[in-house]
Design an enzyme around this catalytic site. Structure first.
Site, PDB file in Angstrom:
ATOM      1  N   ASP A 473       0.857  -1.182   0.000  1.00 23.37           N
ATOM      2  CA  ASP A 473       0.000   0.000   0.000  1.00 23.37           C
ATOM      3  C   ASP A 473       0.887   1.223   0.000  1.00 23.37           C
ATOM      4  OD1 ASP A 473      -2.361  -1.092   0.100  1.00 23.37           O
ATOM      5  OD2 ASP A 473      -2.872  -0.663   2.174  1.00 23.37           O
ATOM      6  N   ASP A 794      -4.365  -2.600   4.947  1.00 22.43           N
ATOM      7  CA  ASP A 794      -4.882  -2.158   6.235  1.00 22.43           C
ATOM      8  C   ASP A 794      -6.407  -2.146   6.269  1.00 22.43           C
ATOM      9  OD1 ASP A 794      -5.207  -0.155   4.459  1.00 22.43           O
ATOM     10  OD2 ASP A 794      -4.028   1.342   5.514  1.00 22.43           O
ATOM     11  N   ASP A 798      -8.998  -5.138   1.970  1.00 22.07           N
ATOM     12  CA  ASP A 798      -7.750  -5.802   1.554  1.00 22.07           C
ATOM     13  C   ASP A 798      -7.747  -7.276   1.936  1.00 22.07           C
ATOM     14  OD1 ASP A 798      -6.522  -3.557   0.483  1.00 22.07           O
ATOM     15  OD2 ASP A 798      -5.849  -2.876   2.445  1.00 22.07           O
TER      16      ASP A 798
END
Length: 1173
Positions: A473, A794, A798
């Site tokens: 990310d 997070d 996801d």
């Protein structure tokens, strides 16, 4: 636990005695009523609440709690609630006692064979044939032997039993300490889980175990509910109840339609408040758990109670059953009397294999089986040769007749041969391997805690060492996640710095402050700094905090606005999710009309704007041409500076006719744009260096983000993910999706294969894109090595990608419960550089095990050959059974400790990943093993056949039964052990390095073990006597033994000088399973999946290498079912297991890695593709 389990099978919690009845009067409702209330859903539940309590406020009143202020923090009241309604944890199952573990260790077949042989040998040694006839029975003992020695025949048998006992105790102790560690780890994971509740009118975070019935809890996007409750206020709340019901569609919850919230379910959207109505064993999760606990011990009792359960519980019980199969290979699945069809389905589900064995385990298992087979063959041949030689020598050459009174003596010989054979087998089998792996992994996991990696699944640690790709990310992982607004476009002006309030029209300023204050989650706020002069603390969503910070910088007060418009007064909230990429809030104005405030990704929200506020605060038309110009002049320049752009807009709606609030597309359109802001999220200072290390170590870092492509590209080049002049791709999710799908809209692997090798940045991507990319890279066959992919995440969305990846990293600070649930490792500091540490530890585990293998196999090869040839030539193994067991125990157990605890060094990051199908034993290692084996064999055979001449002592060869230990054989034994000790130092390096002492003092465990072993060896030789078949040696003999032992170090340097690439004849060993084997294995049924090896060798024969399997199962089972601590951790694992099982049904093709099964979004019936998991 038994009777607790029992009582809850009928779903009436057991009353903890008289004191409870006294308290019950204080509450207007009993636990039984609440329990039965939580078993119903929807309209029926609403009706029950209305009948019994008038409404949810009435329920709160009966529970003596306030919907606004929650409970008071009065300890006496909280304690009373625990007495009456129970605590929020599930009583753990008892751990295995030490004696049970000893009993399990005794099940090892090789040990059982040794015990039997030792007992027979013991029994026979007490048999003394009648005096005169000894001569007739052949050469039993020489006349030189005195009476005492003849009677000491029992010592060998006793010594073998003793050494078996040692082995068993060591194994049991290791199992026990391992289990203790896992429990510690487990409770650590649980203590970290906290939940927001309102007490005395303030929101506080408390550990989940401290929640009580009557608490008012705040639920928000990404939470995993720790208790059952009834919703008292909600905004656009959607819950994933698949862990309880198996339905993958999200269930919309609202106060007036379906207010029932159940423990163990995930909040997928929205926020709200609930009053807790059931905790611990009385919650829906608790009921399933107690069912499982009861199911183990009380199968029979449960069958009689079957009839009493209602429909929901049958459902629960099936859930329990599925989970049982998933978690516990070694647990009896619950028997279920009802539902034939369900049974059928479940059988099919169960046949889909579980998470594929970790790479290392696969290789070790295969290697161990091969070695075990070789050992079995060698030991059988040894026994046969010895027996034939004895029979031919005694009855053919010497022409003796078999006399009945001599039978025990002949049997004693046969037993002796048998013991030698078993000893060869014991030495051949590297039972230290599972131990080395466990020690290495457990040691690493402990140390990784200090490096901010909380490992949830042991094998993730080792898989990380093989990682070839990391999909990270951007926000919070590569950047600091401390966002600040640095540019703003408002009133037709682009300010490169934050303007003063007088530069903005007052009307516009008011709209900005109200729009931000109301349309950010009320949990997001800016607090005073912890330390004097520090930065203010951002609490909640960081993007929202940056907007609140902007309001403060413009000298406005958002808190005053929120006090004026509290959360309860918000008319309607469309919360942020990954599909909308925006959030909107509707408030009712004093005149009865409505105003909608909206904020979101600028390019998405600007498309919905038809007007824009000009410099004088009036709205003017905002045409497509104006939009294009704004994108070029404002948004792109901001994005190229690496800023996130957020648009804030509003719209007024009439109260008459009442708008259709469900039609979101109409409501959020024709907006008036107030401002566009650029938010900076600086790159973490340590990230560029960490990424450089990754690239040097052969790991490709890719950035997958929801941000604008220009922002993403700017950040990627700051981090060093992309370099100008390189050949790379940066693309948006839309473009990516278009290029990987064929005309029918199906994803094609060949198309993904054209893109992923060069792809470095994927912007504006949805969670489904992330999952597709990860799956595409893992399933790809373009490169000869299968890619091992690590993913960071997070958000709740996801989850699927984290599960699909080989290693999923969740963020410990910013991560939601759902993400942590799906992950393998939790990064407690949310920092990318911690991932690099995980890679280092992973590679270190792999190296430690290779070091141990190199050492272990040298010992094995030498010991087996010595025992075999010695037995065939001299009818007696030069290394006695007890000595062999000592070598085996010490060299296995201690060496595995010494070599498995080497700390990692930076140099591990200077080489490429090994890859999944790389052999465990490289050619360099094979060269070392064979090279050292040759040296040791030459020395030992020289000593064996001409040793007595060199040292001028009596020969120990051809000694009769029960003869005293000879100096000759003691020297051989001593030299053998000393050579192993020095070779242990050589084994510290496996890549052909010359300096084997490098960093030796940084590992105190290694030094103390080598010195300790040496000290014990001196004691054994000098004082071991008959039990160890040792005769004391003098100083000169000791020095010679030491000198030969040290020769190992010199010989190591000679071997290192031989270039490996010239030794074409060397084979590598310990390859991973071949691809086709993996496919077969994947399709095999559970039992076959445990180990193909178990079909090749008798089950018991390989109990030792199943140690690892058992550890993993134990870890799952132990930590889930027997562990103490709050029940929450159990609920998380349970829901993940259930959801994994649930996923399996949606998975159309058996994927190569069964780490997770594809998420529902790939299922044909789910085009929306946003469900999880």
């Amino acid at each position: 636990m038994g009777d607790l389990g029992n009582s809850t099978v009928e779903f009436h919690p057991k009353k903890p005695g008289m004191d409870r009845r006294g308290h019950e009067g204080d509450f207007g409702v009993t636990p039984e009523e609440l329990c039965s209330l939580m078993e119903i859903r929807g309209a029926e539940a609403l009706q029950r609440i209305q009948e019994n309590y008038a409404d949810t406020e009435g329920l709160c009143h009966k529970l003596n709690t306030s919907p606004a202020d929650g409970l008071s923090d009065n300890p006496a009241d909280l304690e009373k609630r625990r007495q009456v309604f129970g605590q929020n944890f599930i009583p753990p199952k008892k751990a295995k006692t030490f004696l049970q573990l000893v009993w399990e260790a005794l099940q090892d077949v090789t040990l059982i064979i040794l015990e039997i042989a030792a007992i027979i040998s013991l029994g026979l040694s007490f048999y003394q044939p009648p005096g005169g006839e000894t001569e007739a029975c052949g050469n039993v003992s020489t006349g030189a032997e005195d009476e005492g020695e003849a009677e000491a025949g029992w010592i060998e048998g006793a010594a073998i039993l003793l050494s078996v006992l040692c082995v068993v105790l060591v194994t049991a102790f290791n199992d026990w300490s391992k289990e203790k560690q896992f429990r510690g780890l487990q409770s650590r994971i649980e203590q970290e889980q906290r939940f927001a509740v309102v007490r005395n009118g303030t929101v506080i975070q408390i550990p989940v175990a401290e929640m009580v019935v009557g608490d008012v809890a705040q639920v928000k996007y990404g939470d995993l509910l720790p208790a059952d409750g009834v919703l008292i206020q909600g905004n656009d709340l959607k819950i994933d109840e698949s862990s309880l019901t198996g339905e993958s569609d999200h269930v919309r919850k609202s106060v007036d339609k379906d207010p029932m919230l159940l423990s163990g379910t995930h909040v997928m959207e929205g926020s709200g408040k609930m009053v807790v109505t059931a905790v611990g064993v009385n919650s829906q999760t608790g009921i399933i758990f107690t069912l499982l606990g009861a199911g183990e011990m009380e199968e029979e009792k449960k069958d009689c109670k079957k009839g009493k359960q209602d429909g929901t519980l049958e459902n629960n019980q099936n859930k329990a059953k599925k989970q049982d199969e998933a978690v516990a290979m070694e647990m009896q699945p619950l028997k279920s009397a009802e539902g034939g069809e369900v049974e059928e389905k479940e059988k099919k589900k169960a046949n889909v294999p579980k998470k594929e064995k970790s790479v290392l385990q696969g290789k070790l298992t295969k290697l161990a089986v091969q070695i075990g087979k070789a050992g079995l063959v060698m030991s059988a041949i040894t026994v046969i040769i010895l027996m034939l030689y004895f029979v031919i020598e005694t009855f053919v050459v010497q022409g003796r007749v078999w006399l009945t009174e001599c039978t025990p003596i002949y049997v004693q010989y046969f037993v002796k041969f048998f013991i030698i054979g078993v000893t060869v087998l014991v030495v051949a089998v590297p039972e230290g391997l599972p131990l080395a792996v466990t020690i290495s992994l457990a040691y690493s996991v402990k140390k990784m805690m200090k490096d901010n990696n909380l490992v949830r699944h042991l094998d993730a640690c080792e898989t990380m060492g093989n990682a070839t790709a990391i999909c990270s990310d951007k926000t919070g992982t590569l950047t600091t996640n401390r966002m600040t607004v640095v540019q703003i476009y408002v009133g037709d002006k682009h300010f490169r710095d934050i303007p003063t309030p007088d530069q903005i029209n007052p009307k516009t300023l008011e709209l900005i402050s109200i729009g931000v204050a109301v349309n950010c989650a009320y949990t997001s706020k800016i607090m005073a700094a912890d330390i004097e002069g520090g930065l203010p603390k951002q609490v909640g969503n960081k993007t929202e905090c940056s907007l609140l910070g902007l309001v403060l910088n413009l000298k406005q007060d958002y808190q005053a606005v929120r006090e004026q418009i509290p959360e309860e007064k918000l008319y309607k909230v469309y919360t942020f999710n990954s599909v909308r990429k925006s959030m909107s809030t509707v408030i009712q104005m004093p005149d009865g009309n409505f105003r909608l405030y909206s904020k979101g990704a600028s390019e998405i929200l600007l498309k919905k704007c038809s007007f824009i506020l000009s410099g004088n605060g009036e709205a003017r038309a905002f045409k497509p041409r104006d939009k294009d110009e704004m994108v070029k002049k404002v948004i792109e320049p901001m994005a190229c500076d690496g800023l996130r752009t957020i648009c804030i807009a509003y719209r007024d709606l009439p109260a008459d006719p009442m708008p259709d609030w469900e039609n979101e597309a109409d409501i959020v359109s024709n907006l008036i744009c107030i401002t566009v802001v650029g938010i900076e999220d600086p790159v973490r200072p340590e990230v560029p260096d960490a990424i450089r290390k990754c690239q040097r170590a052969g790991i490709t870092v890719r950035m997958v983000t929801g941000d604008n492509i220009n922002t993403a590209r700017a950040i990627a080049s700051k981090c060093g993910i992309i370099h100008p002049g390189d050949d790379f791709l940066c693309m948006e999710g839309k473009d990516f999706n278009r290029r990987i799908r064929n005309e029918k809209g199906e994803i094609e692997q060949e198309r993904i294969d054209k893109i992923w090798p060069k792809l470095r940045v994927l912007a504006r991507s949805s969670p489904t894109d992330k999952h597709t990319l990860v799956k595409g890279i893992i399933d790809s066959t373009v490169l000869e090595q299968r890619q091992v992919v690590a993913v960071t995440g997070d958000g709740t969305n996801d989850g699927p990608a984290l599960k699909k990846a080989d290693v999923g990293f969740a963020m410990g600070i910013a991560g939601t419960d759902v993400a942590k649930e799906a992950s393998d490792i939790i990064l407690t500091d949310d920092n990318f550089s911690s991932i690099v540490k995980a890679v280092m530890w992973g590679r270190n585990v792999y190296d430690s095990i290779s070091k141990f293998l190199q050492f272990q196999l040298t010992v094995n090869v030498v010991a087996v050959i010595v025992a075999f040839t010695g037995a065939c030539i001299t009818q007696d193994s030069p290394l006695k059974a007890v000595q062999m067991l000592w070598v085996n125990l010490i060299m296995d157990t201690f060496a595995s400790l010494a070599l498995a605890t080497e700390p990692p060094t930076e140099s591990l990051l200077l080489r490429k990943p090994y890859g999944r199908n790389n052999p465990l034993i490289s050619r360099t290692m094979m060269k070392n093993i064979l090279g050292h084996a040759v040296y040791q064999l030459i020395i030992i055979f020289t000593l064996l056949f001409v040793g007595e001449k060199i040292f001028d002592i009596d020969s120990g060869r051809n000694a009769p039964l029960h003869s005293p230990p000879s100096e000759h054989y003691t020297i051989i034994f001593n030299t053998f052990v000393l050579m192993q000790l020095f070779n242990e130092i050589n084994a510290r390096k496996i890549h052909g390095e010359r300096n084997v002492f490098d960093g030796i003092f940084s590992n105190p465990i290694f030094c103390s073990i080598v010195l300790g072993t040496f000290a014990i060896q001196i004691v054994i030789v000098q004082f071991g006597g008959k039990p160890f078949s040792c005769s004391p040696l003098n100083m000169e003999q000791w020095l010679w033994c030491l000198f030969v032992g040290m020769g190992e170090l010199v010989w190591g340097q000679v071997i290192a000088s031989v270039p490996t690439h010239q030794l074409k004849c060397l084979k590598e060993a310990g390859h991973g399973p071949a691809p086709d084997e993996i496919m077969d294995e994947d399709l095999a049924e559970d039992e076959d999946e445990i180990d193909y090896a178990e079909r090749e060798l008798r089950r018991g024969q390989i109990l030792w290498f199943r140690g690892l399997n058992r550890i993993q199962t134990q870890m799952e089972v132990v930590s889930t079912f027997k562990r103490s601590g709050s029940f929450q951790g159990a609920a998380r694992r349970r829901s993940s297991v259930l959801s994994q099982l649930h996923d399996v049904t949606n998975n159309s093709t058996p994927s190569h890695v069964v780490l997770s099964t594809a998420n529902a979004s790939n299922a044909p019936g789910n085009p929306g593709g946003e469900s999880f998991p």
